[in-house]
Design a protein around this motif. Structure first.
Motif, PDB file in Angstrom:
ATOM      1  N   ASN A  52       0.821  -1.215   0.000  1.00  0.00           N
ATOM      2  CA  ASN A  52       0.000   0.000   0.000  1.00  0.00           C
ATOM      3  C   ASN A  52       0.855   1.264   0.000  1.00  0.00           C
ATOM      4  OD1 ASN A  52      -2.266  -1.615   0.076  1.00  0.00           O
ATOM      5  ND2 ASN A  52      -2.639  -1.338   2.273  1.00  0.00           N
ATOM      6  N   ILE A  53       1.993   1.176   0.668  1.00  0.00           N
ATOM      7  CA  ILE A  53       2.905   2.325   0.722  1.00  0.00           C
ATOM      8  C   ILE A  53       3.723   2.441  -0.554  1.00  0.00           C
ATOM      9  CG2 ILE A  53       4.951   3.258   1.900  1.00  0.00           C
ATOM     10  CD1 ILE A  53       3.810   2.027   4.503  1.00  0.00           C
ATOM     11  N   ASP A  54       4.168   1.294  -1.053  1.00  0.00           N
ATOM     12  CA  ASP A  54       5.064   1.273  -2.216  1.00  0.00           C
ATOM     13  C   ASP A  54       4.763   0.036  -3.056  1.00  0.00           C
ATOM     14  OD1 ASP A  54       7.253   1.334  -3.999  1.00  0.00           O
ATOM     15  OD2 ASP A  54       8.488   0.210  -2.589  1.00  0.00           O
ATOM     16  N   SER A  55       3.989   0.202  -4.095  1.00  0.00           N
ATOM     17  CA  SER A  55       3.580  -0.939  -4.917  1.00  0.00           C
ATOM     18  C   SER A  55       4.735  -1.511  -5.731  1.00  0.00           C
ATOM     19  CB  SER A  55       2.449  -0.528  -5.862  1.00  0.00           C
ATOM     20  OG  SER A  55       2.868   0.528  -6.717  1.00  0.00           O
ATOM     21  N   THR A  56       5.839  -0.765  -5.848  1.00  0.00           N
ATOM     22  CA  THR A  56       6.981  -1.261  -6.616  1.00  0.00           C
ATOM     23  C   THR A  56       7.828  -2.250  -5.824  1.00  0.00           C
ATOM     24  OG1 THR A  56       8.574   0.439  -5.912  1.00  0.00           O
ATOM     25  CG2 THR A  56       7.094   1.000  -7.742  1.00  0.00           C
ATOM     26  N   GLY A  57       7.754  -2.195  -4.498  1.00  0.00           N
ATOM     27  CA  GLY A  57       8.569  -3.065  -3.662  1.00  0.00           C
ATOM     28  C   GLY A  57      10.025  -2.662  -3.611  1.00  0.00           C
ATOM     29  N   LYS A  58      10.331  -1.441  -4.063  1.00  0.00           N
ATOM     30  CA  LYS A  58      11.726  -0.997  -4.114  1.00  0.00           C
ATOM     31  C   LYS A  58      12.158  -0.221  -2.875  1.00  0.00           C
ATOM     32  CE  LYS A  58      11.922  -0.794  -9.156  1.00  0.00           C
ATOM     33  NZ  LYS A  58      12.110   0.085 -10.352  1.00  0.00           N
ATOM     34  N   VAL A  59      11.208   0.465  -2.229  1.00  0.00           N
ATOM     35  CA  VAL A  59      11.594   1.298  -1.086  1.00  0.00           C
ATOM     36  C   VAL A  59      10.893   0.910   0.216  1.00  0.00           C
ATOM     37  CG1 VAL A  59      12.259   3.288  -2.475  1.00  0.00           C
ATOM     38  CG2 VAL A  59       9.901   3.078  -1.690  1.00  0.00           C
ATOM     39  N   CYS A  60       9.903   0.029   0.139  1.00  0.00           N
ATOM     40  CA  CYS A  60       9.240  -0.449   1.356  1.00  0.00           C
ATOM     41  C   CYS A  60       8.941  -1.928   1.200  1.00  0.00           C
ATOM     42  CB  CYS A  60       7.951   0.331   1.612  1.00  0.00           C
ATOM     43  SG  CYS A  60       7.170  -0.060   3.207  1.00  0.00           S
ATOM     44  N   ILE A  61       9.498  -2.720   2.101  1.00  0.00           N
ATOM     45  CA  ILE A  61       9.365  -4.181   2.043  1.00  0.00           C
ATOM     46  C   ILE A  61       8.682  -4.667   3.311  1.00  0.00           C
ATOM     47  CG2 ILE A  61      10.620  -6.366   1.902  1.00  0.00           C
ATOM     48  CD1 ILE A  61      12.915  -4.762   0.590  1.00  0.00           C
ATOM     49  N   GLY A  62       7.693  -5.532   3.162  1.00  0.00           N
ATOM     50  CA  GLY A  62       6.997  -6.098   4.311  1.00  0.00           C
ATOM     51  C   GLY A  62       7.601  -7.426   4.721  1.00  0.00           C
ATOM     52  N   ILE A  63       7.900  -7.568   5.994  1.00  0.00           N
ATOM     53  CA  ILE A  63       8.509  -8.785   6.533  1.00  0.00           C
ATOM     54  C   ILE A  63       7.693  -9.269   7.730  1.00  0.00           C
ATOM     55  CG2 ILE A  63      10.559  -9.832   7.578  1.00  0.00           C
ATOM     56  CD1 ILE A  63      11.116  -9.021   4.760  1.00  0.00           C
ATOM     57  N   GLY A  64       7.163 -10.486   7.650  1.00  0.00           N
ATOM     58  CA  GLY A  64       6.433 -11.054   8.773  1.00  0.00           C
ATOM     59  C   GLY A  64       7.366 -11.738   9.753  1.00  0.00           C
ATOM     60  N   GLY A  65       7.058 -11.626  11.052  1.00  0.00           N
ATOM     61  CA  GLY A  65       7.879 -12.295  12.053  1.00  0.00           C
ATOM     62  C   GLY A  65       7.643 -11.731  13.432  1.00  0.00           C
ATOM     63  N   ASN A  66       7.965 -12.534  14.429  1.00  0.00           N
ATOM     64  CA  ASN A  66       7.705 -12.202  15.832  1.00  0.00           C
ATOM     65  C   ASN A  66       8.966 -11.659  16.487  1.00  0.00           C
ATOM     66  OD1 ASN A  66       6.916 -12.077  18.496  1.00  0.00           O
ATOM     67  ND2 ASN A  66       6.254 -14.200  18.636  1.00  0.00           N
ATOM     68  N   VAL A  67       8.920 -10.408  16.945  1.00  0.00           N
ATOM     69  CA  VAL A  67      10.101  -9.790  17.553  1.00  0.00           C
ATOM     70  C   VAL A  67      10.433 -10.390  18.916  1.00  0.00           C
ATOM     71  CG1 VAL A  67       9.816  -7.621  16.325  1.00  0.00           C
ATOM     72  CG2 VAL A  67       8.761  -7.906  18.580  1.00  0.00           C
ATOM     73  N   ALA A  68       9.567 -11.243  19.438  1.00  0.00           N
ATOM     74  CA  ALA A  68       9.899 -11.943  20.682  1.00  0.00           C
ATOM     75  C   ALA A  68      10.979 -12.992  20.455  1.00  0.00           C
ATOM     76  CB  ALA A  68       8.648 -12.594  21.269  1.00  0.00           C
ATOM     77  N   GLU A  69      11.269 -13.288  19.200  1.00  0.00           N
ATOM     78  CA  GLU A  69      12.286 -14.282  18.850  1.00  0.00           C
ATOM     79  C   GLU A  69      13.570 -13.556  18.428  1.00  0.00           C
ATOM     80  OE1 GLU A  69      10.449 -16.575  15.772  1.00  0.00           O
ATOM     81  OE2 GLU A  69       8.774 -17.199  17.056  1.00  0.00           O
ATOM     82  N   ILE A  70      14.611 -13.727  19.202  1.00  0.00           N
ATOM     83  CA  ILE A  70      15.862 -13.007  18.953  1.00  0.00           C
ATOM     84  C   ILE A  70      16.438 -13.343  17.582  1.00  0.00           C
ATOM     85  CG2 ILE A  70      18.230 -12.661  19.749  1.00  0.00           C
ATOM     86  CD1 ILE A  70      17.240 -13.200  22.579  1.00  0.00           C
ATOM     87  N   ALA A  71      16.324 -14.590  17.165  1.00  0.00           N
ATOM     88  CA  ALA A  71      16.846 -14.986  15.855  1.00  0.00           C
ATOM     89  C   ALA A  71      16.155 -14.215  14.738  1.00  0.00           C
ATOM     90  CB  ALA A  71      16.676 -16.488  15.645  1.00  0.00           C
TER      91      ALA A  71
END
Length: 258
Positions: A52-71
């Protein structure tokens, strides 16, 4: 994009940014020239938000994941470097709220809140600062605290405790990070209109009455403050906490008194 983008050439990570305050911070950062890694525990939400922010995927990338996991946090920082070449800004916005009466509050909820709200932010700051130190040139780290870290709020003892701790963490890390040109601060939002809060009955009406300025904050109100604190304009501000609540903490009426 702004005609004079103040974040041009900078790379940012924002956690807990699939919607609400975190999303708006990402949107404004991109508008001001930054490349952004947008994280949310919900991978589909993170990817859609980034699109929604950047449809090109060049300047904003979405990454799923839980910050409770240090790795995962370490992976997040490495991904920012791999995709964009560096890391200049880390904003720890991810957090969870588990309401509960003090006398019956379960151990599982207690440690889950600590793991996300404290562990997720502490180790994000650690991993980000290591990268900033290694690459040189300084950087900026920001935590999202809360007015509940300043004023007691019914059934939010654990949440408020973690938010107060984040502000102390920002203050403490001044000693560790200043020599490397890294400043670290916190924002403490009050009542804010987000997808979650606006789904609550009469939320805007109640907080408009309780807030001296006559309305709860918008996500843009919070994001403007966040961007200032991670911008070049705030490089001599560090170890501080900025309350953004329309004056609520000055008077502190409780919604439970309504």
């Amino acid at each position: 994009m702004s005609a004079n983008p103040i974040f041009q050439g900078q790379v940012a990570i924002v956690t807990g940014a699939g919607q609400g305050i975190g999303y708006e911070i990402c949107r404004q950062l991109v508008q001001q020239g930054a490349q952004v890694l947008l994280n949310d525990v919900d991978a589909a939400l993170a990817q859609q938000a980034a699109h929604n922010i950047d449809s090109t995927g060049k300047v904003c990338i979405g990454i799923g994941g839980n910050v409770a996991e240090i790795a995962f946090i370490q992976q997040l920082v490495q991904t920012a470097v791999d995709r964009f070449g560096r890391l200049d800004i880390a904003i720890g916005n991810a957090g969870i709220t588990l309401f509960g009466d003090f006398f019956t509050y379960p151990e599982t909820d207690f440690y889950k809140v600590l793991q996300v709200n404290l562990g997720g932010n502490f180790f994000l700051a650690q991993a980000a600062a290591k990268q900033m130190k290694q690459q040189g040139g300084g950087g900026a780290i920001l935590f999202t605290s809360s007015v509940t870290g300043h004023q007691a709020h019914k059934h939010l003892a654990v949440y408020g405790m973690t938010k107060a701790a984040l502000e102390m963490l920002a203050k403490s890390l001044v000693v560790e990070l200043s020599a490397f040109g890294i400043n670290i601060n916190a924002i403490a939002p009050g009542a804010t209109l987000t997808e979650r809060t606006t789904s609550e009955a009469d939320y805007e009406k109640i907080w408009s009455r309780l807030t001296p300025m006559g309305r709860p904050a918008t996500t843009a109100d919070i994001a403007h403050a966040a961007l200032f604190l991670v911008s070049p304009h705030a490089k001599h501000i560090t170890g501080q906490s900025l309350v953004i609540d329309g004056g609520w903490t000055s008077v502190s009426p409780s919604p439970y008194d309504e």
